[in-house]
Design an enzyme around this catalytic site. Sequence first.
Site, short mmCIF file in Angstrom:
data_model
loop_
_atom_site.label_atom_id
_atom_site.label_comp_id
_atom_site.label_asym_id
_atom_site.label_seq_id
_atom_site.Cartn_x
_atom_site.Cartn_y
_atom_site.Cartn_z
N ARG A 58 0.84 -1.20 0.00
CA ARG A 58 0.00 0.00 0.00
C ARG A 58 0.87 1.25 0.00
NH1 ARG A 58 2.57 2.15 3.42
NH2 ARG A 58 2.50 1.88 5.68
N ASP A 87 7.85 5.18 5.64
CA ASP A 87 6.89 4.09 5.45
C ASP A 87 5.73 4.52 4.56
OD1 ASP A 87 5.72 5.86 7.22
OD2 ASP A 87 4.89 4.29 8.53
N LYS A 127 8.61 -6.72 20.86
CA LYS A 127 8.18 -5.53 21.58
C LYS A 127 7.60 -5.95 22.93
CE LYS A 127 7.23 -2.43 17.68
NZ LYS A 127 6.22 -1.56 17.03
N GLU A 154 9.14 0.44 3.24
CA GLU A 154 9.17 -0.37 4.47
C GLU A 154 8.64 -1.77 4.15
OE1 GLU A 154 7.85 0.11 9.08
OE2 GLU A 154 6.22 -0.05 7.62
N HIS A 170 -4.37 -5.29 16.76
CA HIS A 170 -4.71 -3.98 16.18
C HIS A 170 -6.20 -3.69 16.35
CE1 HIS A 170 -4.30 -0.55 13.48
NE2 HIS A 170 -5.37 -0.99 12.83
#
Length: 251
Positions: A58, A87, A127, A154, A170
């Site tokens: 995208r 990005d 993370k 990215e 998310h």
Amino acid sequence: MTKYELNVKQLKILKTELTRFMMSYKFALQELNTKIDILKQEFQYIHDYNPIEHVSSRVKSPESIVNKIQRRGNDFTLESIRENVRDIAGIRITCSFESDIYALSEQLMQQHDITVVETKDYIKNPKPNGYRSLHLILSIPIFMSDRVQDVYVEVQIRTIAMDFWASLEHKIYYKYNKNVPEHLLKELKDAAESAALLDQKMEKIQHEMSAWKDRQTDEDERYELIIDNETFSLPNESILVNLMPPSSLRD
């Protein structure tokens, strides 16, 4: 020349530069997607195995780019945006196994026209919330009619399990407007660790199956070449020996 005519001329120049700016990221994605597709087919034909499950790409919308620039406090110039927002063009690759991630990333990074700008390995160093993925910032030259433009892309590479977890995490964050209850944060981290264990177990099974398949290879298949689902018979061994690279004959 009137003031109105000058403004119209400036507007045309601005529109041309903005169009060129956005198109450069589209072209960069096309270049990188082609490279990924070539690697995908090579893996399939040469190794009889395709490590890439899915590829999506995208380009950020102008509104999203502006919002990011505002949050960071960067200058509103095309050069500043090009350098500070890396990005704008993004590709996400889903692989079958963790080892596939590193094999594929190595293949991409070794290509002579790709420059590796930054690497963040959230697989070896997850993370705090449990997120795992390999992030690469790559620079790709785009050859236009009047210039060569280096464009950042990215690339995120992860396994199916990592991608499944990241997608649900998310959605949960947005459902709770990013204020997720503490007990759910712990559950999410536990789920990420479970997904990592599943990746390890499935890869172990895959290695065992590959070893078994190699032992079971039919004698006739050794003398067949399959390309685009079409089977070709190889010539007899006396001819094949002449086609072998000298280095392989020494081995």
